[in-house]
Scaffold this motif. Structure first.
Motif, short mmCIF file in Angstrom:
data_model
loop_
_atom_site.label_atom_id
_atom_site.label_comp_id
_atom_site.label_asym_id
_atom_site.label_seq_id
_atom_site.Cartn_x
_atom_site.Cartn_y
_atom_site.Cartn_z
N ASN A 268 72.42 53.74 13.53
CA ASN A 268 71.95 55.02 12.97
C ASN A 268 70.71 54.74 12.13
OD1 ASN A 268 74.03 56.42 14.13
ND2 ASN A 268 75.32 56.34 12.30
N ALA A 269 69.86 55.72 12.04
CA ALA A 269 68.58 55.54 11.34
C ALA A 269 68.77 55.15 9.88
CB ALA A 269 67.76 56.81 11.45
N ASP A 270 69.86 55.62 9.26
CA ASP A 270 70.04 55.35 7.83
C ASP A 270 71.01 54.19 7.56
OD1 ASP A 270 72.18 56.66 8.77
OD2 ASP A 270 71.98 58.43 7.47
N ASP A 271 71.35 53.47 8.57
CA ASP A 271 72.17 52.26 8.41
C ASP A 271 71.38 51.28 7.51
OD1 ASP A 271 73.96 50.17 10.53
OD2 ASP A 271 72.38 49.39 9.26
N ARG A 272 72.07 50.68 6.52
CA ARG A 272 71.36 49.87 5.53
C ARG A 272 70.66 48.66 6.17
NH1 ARG A 272 72.79 45.96 1.52
NH2 ARG A 272 74.92 45.99 2.29
N THR A 273 71.36 47.98 7.09
CA THR A 273 70.72 46.82 7.73
C THR A 273 69.52 47.28 8.57
OG1 THR A 273 72.91 45.80 7.81
CG2 THR A 273 71.20 44.77 9.15
N ALA A 274 69.66 48.47 9.17
CA ALA A 274 68.54 49.00 9.97
C ALA A 274 67.33 49.27 9.08
CB ALA A 274 68.97 50.28 10.69
N ILE A 275 67.59 49.77 7.87
CA ILE A 275 66.48 50.04 6.94
C ILE A 275 65.79 48.72 6.58
CG2 ILE A 275 65.92 50.84 4.59
CD1 ILE A 275 68.30 52.86 4.94
N ILE A 276 66.62 47.70 6.29
CA ILE A 276 66.07 46.36 5.95
C ILE A 276 65.20 45.84 7.10
CG2 ILE A 276 66.73 43.92 5.64
CD1 ILE A 276 69.29 45.00 4.17
N ILE A 277 65.73 45.98 8.31
CA ILE A 277 65.01 45.46 9.49
C ILE A 277 63.70 46.22 9.71
CG2 ILE A 277 65.14 45.34 12.02
CD1 ILE A 277 68.09 44.53 11.70
N ARG A 278 63.78 47.54 9.59
CA ARG A 278 62.55 48.33 9.79
C ARG A 278 61.49 47.94 8.77
NH1 ARG A 278 65.66 52.56 11.61
NH2 ARG A 278 66.00 53.28 9.49
N GLU A 279 61.91 47.78 7.52
CA GLU A 279 60.94 47.40 6.48
C GLU A 279 60.36 46.02 6.76
OE1 GLU A 279 62.70 50.08 2.78
OE2 GLU A 279 63.04 47.92 2.76
N PHE A 280 61.20 45.12 7.27
CA PHE A 280 60.71 43.77 7.61
C PHE A 280 59.69 43.85 8.75
CE2 PHE A 280 61.13 40.05 10.42
CZ PHE A 280 60.65 39.07 9.57
N LEU A 281 60.05 44.62 9.79
CA LEU A 281 59.15 44.71 10.94
C LEU A 281 57.84 45.43 10.58
CD1 LEU A 281 61.74 45.46 13.80
CD2 LEU A 281 60.58 43.29 13.33
N ASP A 282 57.93 46.35 9.61
CA ASP A 282 56.71 47.04 9.14
C ASP A 282 55.85 46.15 8.25
OD1 ASP A 282 57.60 49.28 10.32
OD2 ASP A 282 58.26 50.32 8.49
N GLY A 283 56.42 45.03 7.83
CA GLY A 283 55.68 44.14 6.92
C GLY A 283 55.81 44.56 5.48
N THR A 284 56.75 45.49 5.18
CA THR A 284 56.90 45.95 3.79
C THR A 284 58.14 45.37 3.12
OG1 THR A 284 58.08 47.92 4.57
CG2 THR A 284 55.70 48.15 4.18
N GLY A 285 58.95 44.65 3.85
CA GLY A 285 60.17 44.09 3.25
C GLY A 285 60.47 42.71 3.79
N ARG A 286 61.38 42.05 3.11
CA ARG A 286 61.78 40.72 3.57
C ARG A 286 63.28 40.72 3.89
NH1 ARG A 286 59.42 36.46 -0.50
NH2 ARG A 286 59.83 38.05 -2.07
N LEU A 287 63.72 39.67 4.51
CA LEU A 287 65.12 39.63 4.97
C LEU A 287 66.01 39.06 3.85
CD1 LEU A 287 64.34 38.19 8.52
CD2 LEU A 287 64.87 40.56 7.93
N PRO A 288 67.08 39.80 3.49
CA PRO A 288 67.91 39.33 2.37
C PRO A 288 68.77 38.12 2.73
CG PRO A 288 68.79 41.37 3.29
CD PRO A 288 67.53 41.09 4.02
N VAL A 289 68.73 37.14 1.85
CA VAL A 289 69.57 35.94 1.99
C VAL A 289 70.19 35.67 0.61
CG1 VAL A 289 68.27 34.90 3.91
CG2 VAL A 289 67.59 34.40 1.57
N PRO A 290 71.14 34.76 0.53
CA PRO A 290 71.78 34.50 -0.76
C PRO A 290 70.78 34.04 -1.84
CG PRO A 290 73.08 33.56 1.00
CD PRO A 290 71.80 34.03 1.63
N LYS A 291 71.11 34.42 -3.09
CA LYS A 291 70.29 33.98 -4.22
C LYS A 291 70.29 32.47 -4.32
CE LYS A 291 70.59 38.01 -7.17
NZ LYS A 291 71.41 38.76 -8.09
N GLU A 292 71.35 31.86 -3.82
CA GLU A 292 71.48 30.40 -3.88
C GLU A 292 70.60 29.73 -2.82
OE1 GLU A 292 74.09 32.51 -3.74
OE2 GLU A 292 74.78 32.37 -5.80
N GLY A 293 69.82 30.55 -2.11
CA GLY A 293 68.89 30.00 -1.11
C GLY A 293 69.63 29.35 0.03
#
Lengths: 438, 70
Positions: A268-293
């Protein structure tokens, strides 16, 4: 060092020098690879490092055949002991100092090779060795024509007193992430995504796995940099695995990116992972990973034996059968690139488990002591993992973490990509964006 | 070698008794290089001790953290 005046004696001495210098260059170059955050560059650098170690192996073989030289036991020379040089102030790589040192060693390699060529060309007896000597130095270290090959470094004898594995220096205390990633959630609260047969979980799993593969690359190179007293083959194995892991880091990140359009098409368009992915593909976001790297501190705090047991033998060894099954999973049947990736990973995991077994056997030839070493590493794995939770805060300490994890008070962690209670998710819910949440 | 001694990034010292399989974490600023030092500091409340079963419990609590894939 006394050098024979006969061409054969001088050639033998120069070959030993060339071998030692190239080996030092390779071990210093491990820091360049560890310090590289961009995974595609890291993979290229790791492949170059492997070429350099293989060149040293060729030199060693030639020295054994022509001069009956014994096999190398690798150790830092006192002249180039990284512990005495300022290349790792506060545990961080000083790139400028490292590059200056590498250039100095590189010039010394060029000077030594030039000297060997002179000996060969001036003696009818050895003139046929000229092309061999030329080919000993790998292309990536060849001197461009007209470049001054000189050496300010005296001959660097290996420290021959070290015959058993010993941690001579401490490598970099941190490893960075590819710029594609952003440290968003803590493993103290959330589980990282696990391998699954569905796109919604496997896409975040692949990008998270990419960071871990890069960490294993760094862990192998750390062992090569830090430990003296092991045969050249050990360093070649570490460099081989590091190159494999760096290649996997790129492969899994590329795979996640490749599957993102399929994920977006099914979400769905408002799925949180989908939002993350769209922002990443747009170049406006990065992919979330653990704070512990990528959990590098776990390996940094571990001894060589513990690294081999925890990573190569336990983690990779136990992953082999799961990866074998994943090759036939429905996801792999649907996406040929996923199947290919699992196949590559499967064969490499088998090879890496062998590497772990080979060197643990070398360190602990006695089967009973080997079993003990495996048990001890397994027992200490928790405390090593907890070091990944240490923060820069002065009050952060392992004791508190151990007390906390040793009690039964903690609730089981949730999966970040399924958790509706994260601030991001609540923000999304506030703007009516929760319906499509997986 | 029946003892493992290691400095942690937090400034604490980790001392592992391989025979009894007990782990001591000595507080930052305290000096300990042997298992006897660690035991003494533990009796004075300046080091923590974790038994084999406690270490096992910590491992279980962290079992959701997978280093590589699965």
């Amino acid at each position: 060092m006394a050098t024979s005046s006969k061409p054969i004696g001088r050639l033998k001495a120069r070959l030993a020098e060339l071998c030692t210098l190239t080996l030092h260059y390779a071990r210093l170059f491990t820091l360049v690879v560890i310090d590289e955050s961009e995974y595609r560059k890291k993979s290229q650098l790791a492949a170059r490092l492997l070429d350099i170690f293989q060149a040293v192996a060729n030199m060693e073989r030639w020295a054994a055949r022509q001069f009956h030289s014994s096999s190398l036991i690798v150790s830092w020379s006192d002249h180039l002991d990284p512990g005495k040089l300022d290349i790792l102030p506060n545990g961080r790589v000083d790139q400028e100092a490292l590059q200056a040192l590498l250039e100095e060693v590189w010039r010394a390699i060029g000077a030594t090779q030039a000297s060997m060529m002179d000996i060969c060309s001036s003696s009818r007896e050895f003139v046929h060795w000229t092309p061999i000597v030329k080919s000993l130095v790998p292309a990536c270290l060849s001197m461009p024509s007209g470049f001054a090959a000189f050496s300010r470094i005296d001959f660097l004898p290996q420290n021959k007193t070290i015959r058993t594995a010993i941690k001579r220096v401490t490598g970099p205390c941190a490893s960075s992430l590819d710029p594609s990633f952003s440290r968003e959630y803590s493993l103290q609260d959330y589980m990282a995504p696990v391998r699954a047969d569905s796109l919604d979980l496997v896409v975040p799993y692949f990008w998270t796995l990419s960071t871990r593969e890069a960490m294993v690359c760094d862990s192998c190179l750390l062992s090569s940099f830090e430990y003296d007293g092991l045969p050249l083959r050990f360093h070649q194995d570490m460099a081989q695995q590091a190159a494999d892991e760096a290649r996997h880091a790129v492969m899994y990140l590329d795979l996640a990116i490749e599957l993102m359009p399929a994920y977006l098409a099914s979400a769905n368009a408002d799925d949180r992972t989908a939002i993350i992915i769209r922002e990443f593909l747009d170049g406006t976001g990065r992919l979330p990973v653990p704070k512990e790297g990528n959990l590098y501190p776990c390996m940094w705090h571990a001894s060589l034996e513990e690294r081999l047991v925890i990573m190569q033998i336990a983690t990779e060894g136990e992953a082999v059968s799961a990866t074998r099954r994943a090759i036939d999973s429905s996801l792999a049947q649907t996406f040929p690139s996923v199947k290919r990736a699992f196949e590559v990973d499967y064969y490499d995991e088998v090879a890496h488990t062998r590497i772990g077994t080979r060197w643990l056997r070398h360190l602990r030839p006695d089967a009973r002591l080997r079993k003990t070493a495996i048990e001890e590493a397994a027992l200490l794995k928790g405390v090593l993992l907890l070091t990944c939770f240490l923060s820069d805060d002065d009050r952060s300490n392992v004791t508190t973490l151990m007390d906390r994890y040793g009690s039964d008070e903690r609730a089981g962690p949730r999966t970040f990509f399924l958790d509706r209670s994260t601030p991001e998710c609540q923000r999304d819910q506030g703007r009516g964006g929760s319906q499509g949440f997986p | 070698m029946s003892t493992l001694v290691r400095q942690l990034g937090s400034g604490e010292t980790m001392i592992f008794d391989k025979v009894k399989r007990e782990l001591f974490i000595v507080s930052k600023g305290e000096r300990a290089t042997t298992i006897d030092d660690a035991r003494k500091l533990h009796s004075e409340g300046r080091a923590s001790m974790f038994t084999k079963s406690q270490l096992g419990a910590i491992n279980s609590a962290l079992s959701h953290i997978v280093l590589l894939g699965e």
